[in-house]
Design a protein around this motif. Structure first.
Motif, mmCIF file in Angstrom:
data_model
loop_
_atom_site.group_PDB
_atom_site.id
_atom_site.type_symbol
_atom_site.label_atom_id
_atom_site.label_comp_id
_atom_site.label_asym_id
_atom_site.label_seq_id
_atom_site.Cartn_x
_atom_site.Cartn_y
_atom_site.Cartn_z
ATOM 1 N N THR A 1 1.608 15.785 -7.556
ATOM 2 C CA THR A 1 0.380 16.491 -7.170
ATOM 3 C C THR A 1 -0.695 15.535 -6.657
ATOM 4 N N TYR A 2 -0.820 14.393 -7.322
ATOM 5 C CA TYR A 2 -1.987 13.540 -7.039
ATOM 6 C C TYR A 2 -1.687 12.282 -6.212
ATOM 7 N N ALA A 3 -0.431 11.840 -6.138
ATOM 8 C CA ALA A 3 -0.159 10.623 -5.363
ATOM 9 C C ALA A 3 -0.616 10.776 -3.906
ATOM 10 N N PRO A 4 -0.376 11.948 -3.254
ATOM 11 C CA PRO A 4 -0.855 12.070 -1.869
ATOM 12 C C PRO A 4 -2.377 11.958 -1.754
ATOM 13 N N VAL A 5 -3.107 12.489 -2.749
ATOM 14 C CA VAL A 5 -4.572 12.383 -2.715
ATOM 15 C C VAL A 5 -4.984 10.914 -2.811
ATOM 16 N N LEU A 6 -4.374 10.199 -3.755
ATOM 17 C CA LEU A 6 -4.732 8.780 -3.913
ATOM 18 C C LEU A 6 -4.344 7.975 -2.681
ATOM 19 N N ASP A 7 -3.164 8.255 -2.106
ATOM 20 C CA ASP A 7 -2.763 7.528 -0.898
ATOM 21 C C ASP A 7 -3.765 7.755 0.233
ATOM 22 N N GLN B 1 -10.884 10.647 -8.451
ATOM 23 C CA GLN B 1 -9.777 11.563 -8.717
ATOM 24 C C GLN B 1 -9.078 11.234 -10.035
ATOM 25 N N VAL B 2 -8.914 9.942 -10.288
ATOM 26 C CA VAL B 2 -8.207 9.520 -11.499
ATOM 27 C C VAL B 2 -8.986 9.946 -12.753
ATOM 28 N N ILE B 3 -10.295 9.781 -12.727
ATOM 29 C CA ILE B 3 -11.103 10.154 -13.891
ATOM 30 C C ILE B 3 -11.031 11.666 -14.132
ATOM 31 N N GLY B 4 -11.009 12.445 -13.048
ATOM 32 C CA GLY B 4 -10.885 13.892 -13.206
ATOM 33 C C GLY B 4 -9.556 14.292 -13.820
ATOM 34 N N VAL B 5 -8.474 13.624 -13.399
ATOM 35 C CA VAL B 5 -7.158 13.907 -13.995
ATOM 36 C C VAL B 5 -7.179 13.566 -15.482
ATOM 37 N N ALA C 1 -6.588 20.876 -20.468
ATOM 38 C CA ALA C 1 -6.439 22.182 -19.820
ATOM 39 C C ALA C 1 -5.079 22.284 -19.149
ATOM 40 N N ALA C 2 -4.451 23.475 -19.274
ATOM 41 C CA ALA C 2 -3.247 23.768 -18.504
ATOM 42 C C ALA C 2 -3.623 23.870 -17.033
ATOM 43 N N PRO C 3 -2.771 23.542 -16.071
ATOM 44 C CA PRO C 3 -1.418 23.064 -16.298
ATOM 45 C C PRO C 3 -1.332 21.553 -16.520
ATOM 46 N N LEU C 4 -2.416 20.814 -16.265
ATOM 47 C CA LEU C 4 -2.322 19.349 -16.273
ATOM 48 C C LEU C 4 -1.900 18.797 -17.631
ATOM 49 N N ALA C 5 -2.392 19.426 -18.706
ATOM 50 C CA ALA C 5 -2.093 18.894 -20.031
ATOM 51 C C ALA C 5 -0.617 19.078 -20.390
ATOM 52 N N ASP C 6 0.046 20.051 -19.740
ATOM 53 C CA ASP C 6 1.435 20.365 -20.107
ATOM 54 C C ASP C 6 2.445 19.733 -19.165
ATOM 55 N N TRP C 7 2.002 19.340 -17.985
ATOM 56 C CA TRP C 7 2.938 18.807 -17.000
ATOM 57 C C TRP C 7 3.531 17.481 -17.465
ATOM 58 N N ASP C 8 4.792 17.233 -17.066
ATOM 59 C CA ASP C 8 5.313 15.882 -17.288
ATOM 60 C C ASP C 8 4.771 14.964 -16.190
ATOM 61 N N ALA C 9 5.004 13.681 -16.378
ATOM 62 C CA ALA C 9 4.413 12.690 -15.475
ATOM 63 C C ALA C 9 4.814 12.942 -14.018
ATOM 64 N N ASP C 10 6.070 13.372 -13.798
ATOM 65 C CA ASP C 10 6.531 13.559 -12.423
ATOM 66 C C ASP C 10 5.693 14.596 -11.670
ATOM 67 N N LEU D 1 0.825 -1.209 0.000
ATOM 68 C CA LEU D 1 0.000 0.000 0.000
ATOM 69 C C LEU D 1 0.861 1.261 0.000
ATOM 70 N N GLU D 2 2.026 1.171 0.647
ATOM 71 C CA GLU D 2 2.911 2.332 0.634
ATOM 72 C C GLU D 2 3.412 2.567 -0.788
ATOM 73 N N GLY D 3 3.214 3.749 -1.275
ATOM 74 C CA GLY D 3 3.620 4.069 -2.645
ATOM 75 C C GLY D 3 2.619 3.643 -3.699
ATOM 76 N N ALA D 4 1.457 3.141 -3.267
ATOM 77 C CA ALA D 4 0.490 2.631 -4.239
ATOM 78 C C ALA D 4 -0.070 3.751 -5.119
ATOM 79 N N GLY D 5 -0.298 4.935 -4.527
ATOM 80 C CA GLY D 5 -0.814 6.048 -5.312
ATOM 81 C C GLY D 5 0.125 6.404 -6.449
ATOM 82 N N GLU D 6 1.401 6.446 -6.160
ATOM 83 C CA GLU D 6 2.390 6.768 -7.195
ATOM 84 C C GLU D 6 2.442 5.682 -8.271
#
Lengths: 196, 196
Positions: B182-188, B155-159, B168-177, B84-89
């Motif tokens: 941004t979202y791994a803590p939300v999923l965790d 959350q995943v569907i919204g991303v 939409a910027a900034p999500l469409a322009d960001w690299d995977a990292d 479970l640790e790191g599962a969001g990432e």
């Protein structure tokens, strides 16, 4: 910025409908930024002053063209604007109040479907975002709203999809308090927490 | 549970296509739980044994009927299952790896659009959720996956919508990292944090 009250929207209903149809066509084809009141008036075959007379500003016309049963800017201004503390909860309560209303929900569902259709991307990116979301972020004192409000949208849209579109448990069955308790911390993080 | 490798899918292509068409029609009409291999075989005019021969289990047939270019269960099992640790990432990296692939993205976009169309709710609620999401949560050791995995999905569907559908910027322009940060803590939080 506020929409004209319905009572003041006088005039020829055919002219109003022609302007709205032209506005929807122009906004869809060129986005919000690429569309002028003049080009909409031209497509509708009316004078630009008449467009302003019926609909107010370009922002107002855009919201009118969305054909929502409520003006999202009015709901947001009344219920959401305020200090950043508690903003996630206020935002969710306003949203659930509108979406949980069975009179209003069908038109909102239609808007979500339009968003996902080909061409709907400009509706969000160049319309809903600058006309509704960014001014809301500014009114709440959000730092860098152009970066934070899309993150808020990414969670809010997902809640809407799970609760109202695909109607999946547990979100579809929860009362508003449970939804708020679950998602307000996420929204507060996006609104005011550290950004990567 | 794993899909048959493509090389082993022999047999009459018309029969396979007829079974897939019947499966899509039946799953859409009755949901995953309300559909039997027998009813699909009947609608396709073939023996149920032939359905199993071509497609394996009912889960496998459901995933085949989604017509995705990758089997989401295989991607998840290889890249996401673990502590479970790191599962969001891990979940986000697997998802972005598939969605950022231009060969794969069009079919995924088509699936998202089907989800939002009238009738698409059963596809998610009675298909994707029990066949893909809940087994994934179980494999990760998530407590009460029937409650937590839909929150993850919200959350995943919204991303996905902001990054790939409305772009939409900034999500469409960001690299995977950046997306992961941004979202791994939300999923965790949804996977292992306190629930309301």
């Amino acid at each position: 910025m506020t929409a004209q009250p319905r009572g003041r929207r006088r005039g020829n209903p055919d002219t109003r409908a022609a302007i709205l149809a032209a506005a929807r066509e122009r906004f869809a084809a060129s986005g919000f930024g690429g569309t002028t009141i003049r080009s909409i008036a031209g497509a509708a075959g009316v004078d630009p002053a008449l467009v302003h007379h019926y609909f107010g500003s370009k922002d107002d016309l855009f919201v009118a063209a969305l054909e929502l049963p409520v003006d999202p800017r009015a709901v947001m201004a009344q219920q959401v604007v305020g200090p950043l503390e508690g903003a996630g909860e206020r935002l969710l309560r306003a949203l659930l109040g509108v979406w949980d209303d069975p009179q209003v929900q069908p038109a909102l569902l239609a808007m979500v479907r339009r968003l996902v259709e080909p061409g709907g991307d400009a509706l969000f990116r160049e319309g809903f975002l600058p006309v509704v979301l960014l001014p809301l972020g500014q009114a709440m004192g959000v730092e860098r709203p152009e970066r934070r409000m899309p993150l808020v949208a990414s969670q809010v849209i997902g809640v809407i999809l799970l609760r109202y579109v695909v109607r999946a448990a547990p979100l579809a069955d929860w009362d508003a308090d449970l939804v708020v308790a679950t998602y307000a911390p996420v929204l507060d993080g996006f609104l005011a927490g550290p950004l990567p």
